[in-house]
Design an enzyme around this catalytic site. Structure first.
Site, mmCIF file in Angstrom:
data_model
loop_
_atom_site.group_PDB
_atom_site.id
_atom_site.type_symbol
_atom_site.label_atom_id
_atom_site.label_comp_id
_atom_site.label_asym_id
_atom_site.label_seq_id
_atom_site.Cartn_x
_atom_site.Cartn_y
_atom_site.Cartn_z
ATOM 1 N N HIS A 1 -16.071 -5.100 5.759
ATOM 2 C CA HIS A 1 -15.242 -5.086 4.552
ATOM 3 C C HIS A 1 -15.659 -6.130 3.534
ATOM 4 O O HIS A 1 -14.940 -6.404 2.584
ATOM 5 C CB HIS A 1 -13.757 -5.206 4.902
ATOM 6 C CG HIS A 1 -13.326 -4.141 5.868
ATOM 7 N ND1 HIS A 1 -13.447 -2.811 5.569
ATOM 8 C CD2 HIS A 1 -12.844 -4.206 7.127
ATOM 9 C CE1 HIS A 1 -13.029 -2.101 6.624
ATOM 10 N NE2 HIS A 1 -12.671 -2.928 7.570
ATOM 11 N N ARG B 1 -6.749 -7.415 -10.185
ATOM 12 C CA ARG B 1 -7.446 -8.630 -10.630
ATOM 13 C C ARG B 1 -8.817 -8.253 -11.171
ATOM 14 O O ARG B 1 -9.246 -7.104 -11.049
ATOM 15 C CB ARG B 1 -7.651 -9.553 -9.419
ATOM 16 C CG ARG B 1 -8.433 -8.849 -8.322
ATOM 17 C CD ARG B 1 -9.031 -9.756 -7.276
ATOM 18 N NE ARG B 1 -10.005 -9.035 -6.477
ATOM 19 C CZ ARG B 1 -9.726 -8.267 -5.425
ATOM 20 N NH1 ARG B 1 -8.488 -8.107 -5.033
ATOM 21 N NH2 ARG B 1 -10.700 -7.644 -4.784
ATOM 22 N N GLU C 1 -2.847 7.472 8.251
ATOM 23 C CA GLU C 1 -3.686 8.310 7.395
ATOM 24 C C GLU C 1 -4.703 9.039 8.249
ATOM 25 O O GLU C 1 -5.182 8.486 9.247
ATOM 26 C CB GLU C 1 -4.460 7.439 6.380
ATOM 27 C CG GLU C 1 -3.719 7.180 5.099
ATOM 28 C CD GLU C 1 -4.531 6.345 4.116
ATOM 29 O OE1 GLU C 1 -5.734 6.101 4.359
ATOM 30 O OE2 GLU C 1 -3.952 5.952 3.099
ATOM 31 N N LYS D 1 0.834 -1.218 0.000
ATOM 32 C CA LYS D 1 0.000 0.000 0.000
ATOM 33 C C LYS D 1 0.859 1.255 0.000
ATOM 34 O O LYS D 1 0.484 2.270 -0.604
ATOM 35 C CB LYS D 1 -0.957 0.005 1.203
ATOM 36 C CG LYS D 1 -1.851 -1.232 1.309
ATOM 37 C CD LYS D 1 -2.622 -1.541 0.038
ATOM 38 C CE LYS D 1 -2.727 -3.034 -0.181
ATOM 39 N NZ LYS D 1 -3.169 -3.459 -1.500
#
Ligand code: MV4
Length: 499
Positions: free
Chosen positions: A237, A294, A202, A118
């Site tokens: 999620h 993907r 963040e 990330k």
């Protein structure tokens, strides 16, 4: 340019079937791989050839890269399509496939590696002018320094694992006083989950919307986006409802975010199909989060509103062909919604509900697409993700796509396992969803587990139970070919929440 004549699909279930369909239409021969638990699964029968690759556990079969590559070599397949999950975002697998002289139907191992980290992903995207959430761009090495930065950014902040993604290895820190403890936890969790304790900070964006852009790139440097998918309706999620287009994007914001998505893809030299994930805050500011390298579960909604067969293009791109269109050739038409139907019990913490599908009838009619990997009479195996089906509705506008979704969910008949059908119905029929005014906290805000989500009358409950029990014992021995009497439960009512 290599004309691909035979492809092995290193996956199972609905996505293997989805890929086989495009391969068949292209006149390409198909090879399935399967675990011992999948011997009778539809993807095995749908392929021209099938090879058993090991025991049921994924780590002993669908994750065995060398066994899968050997199966491709043995059957004379020239290419491997990884689908989603399993080995799809494994750069080493992509490299091994290429080293074996086969084509990996996906991006380069280097792109997978950059986007798999990330921190590297953010660095690459930022270099191409893609907006990021305010935060740190290097792994945290000095805890005190990190706390000062967090204080400058302003609490609450998120600590994220660089090797994480999709919400894995994320920690919310609300107050400076919790920072050091949460940092330690985040690092040790990241180490045990990913073998890499790099974490970064963040600013926490409260109640964001999750908007992702589909991109396609060829091996000649052409990259386009195929607009967005709104995926804010999630539970832990796990996406539940996805739609295209998003009801919140203006034409100009869509174009701006689309261009940013193309830049993010360009930043890692991307080719094949990919998804660039953004969050959108309350002021409609967008920030790049990560890129999925993907084909995604929810790709059908994009196919419906663009008229593009994404899998067909994945194959052509892997063959070395140029994209058949430019950005300005692509337009949005109509509205598509996808509901993910899981064999899970919404009333019992969404625990997988395993059993035999004694009744399994999918909805039909205008604007309906069902991507599933099951048939009536099959057992739902407990070794894999309990996704039964993706139900996609398409209509000329959002309102009609919603009505169609409710109609289709009500038409869906599943007896033998509990499903998330009533939960999906609850979500799409909710005023907040209908109005388009919702964010990623939708389910947390509105879904109260424990309240019965299927509210059948006493009589209906008894009938459903009785029919289920009698079918379970007799259906497979005596398949029903003709019905002599009407079912006493109106199937149009069985998936309803409240009367
Ligand atoms: C965030 C965020 C708020 N602020 N990052 C969750 C999945 C992973 N891709 C990143 N995620 C989030 N990152 C900042 N700086 C909120 C989430 C988030 C979320 C994002 C998309 C969809 C659903 C979500 C649910 C909870 C948190």
């Amino acid at each position: 340019m290599t004309a691909i004549k035979k492809v092995l699909v290193a996956n199972r279930g609905e996505i293997a079937l989805r890929i086989f369909r495009s391969l068949k239409e292209a006149g390409i021969a198909t090879v399935a791989v399967f675990s011992e638990a999948d011997r009778l699964s539809p993807h095995v029968r749908f392929a021209d050839e099938a090879i058993c690759i090991g025991p049921p556990t994924a780590s002993a079969s669908y994750l065995k890269s060398q066994i899968i590559i050997n199966a491709a070599l043995r059957t004379g397949a020239q290419a491997i399509h990884p689908g989603y999950g399993f080995l799809s975002e494994n750069a080493d697998f992509a490299r091994q496939v290429t080293n074996a002289g086969l084509i990996f139907i996906g991006p380069s191992p280097e792109s997978i590696e950059i986007m798999g980290s990330k921190l590297e992903a953010k660095r690459a995207a930022a270099n191409f002018g893609v907006p990021l959430v305010p935060g740190t761009s290097e792994p945290i090495s000095n805890p005190d320094h990190a706390e000062r930065i967090a204080t400058e950014i302003g609490f609450p902040v998120l600590i994220k694992a660089s090797a994480g993604g999709g919400g894995k290895g994320m920690r919310l820190v609300e107050h400076a006083s919790d920072f050091q403890m949460q940092l330690e936890r985040a690092k040790s969790e990241a180490m045990s989950a990913f073998g890499d304790d790099s974490v970064f900070i963040e600013k926490f964006v409260k109640g964001p919307r999750h908007i992702e852009f589909q991109v396609l790139g060829d091996q000649h440097g052409n990259i386009v986006h195929l607009f967005e998918r709104e995926c804010s309706i999630q539970r832990r999620h796990q996406k539940v409802i996805e739609e295209a287009p998003s009801s919140i994007l203006s034409e100009s914001l869509r174009n701006e975010m689309g261009a940013a998505a193309v830049n993010a893809a360009r930043s890692c030299g991307y080719f094949n199909a990919g998804t660039v994930e953004f969050i959108l805050d309350e002021n409609n500011h967008y920030y790049f989060l990560e890129m999925n390298t993907r084909l995604q579960v929810e790709h059908p909604v994009t196919e419906m509103v663009t008229g593009v067969d994404l899998v067909k293009l994945q194959i052509e791109i892997a063959e070395g062909k140029k994209l058949p269109f430019r950005q300005e050739d692509l337009t949005l038409k109509g509205h598509a919604i996808e509901a993910r139907i899981y064999a899970e019990d919404p009333e019992n913490q969404f625990l997988p509900d395993i059993g035999k599908l004694s009744i399994y009838r999918t909805p039909q009619g205008p604007g309906i697409r069902v991507d599933d990997g099951f048939q009536e009479g099959m057992e739902v195996p407990y070794h894999y993700d309990p996704l039964l089906a993706k139900l996609i509705t398409y209509a000329s506008d959002r309102q009609q796509a919603i009505e169609r979704m409710i109609r289709a969910l009500d038409e869906y008949q599943v007896v033998g396992v509990k499903t998330t059908i009533p939960f999906c119905r609850f979500a799409v029929d909710h005023q907040a969803f209908r109005s388009g005014n919702f964010d990623t906290a939708f389910i947390q805000k509105y879904f109260k587990p424990g309240e019965p989500s299927v509210n059948l009358s006493e009589t209906e409950l008894k009938l459903v139970a009785a029919i289920g029990a009698s079918l379970r014992s007799s259906l497979m021995a005596n398949p029903v070919t003709e019905t002599t009497s009407e079912p006493e439960v109106n199937p149009w009512r069985t998936n309803r929440l409240n009367g």
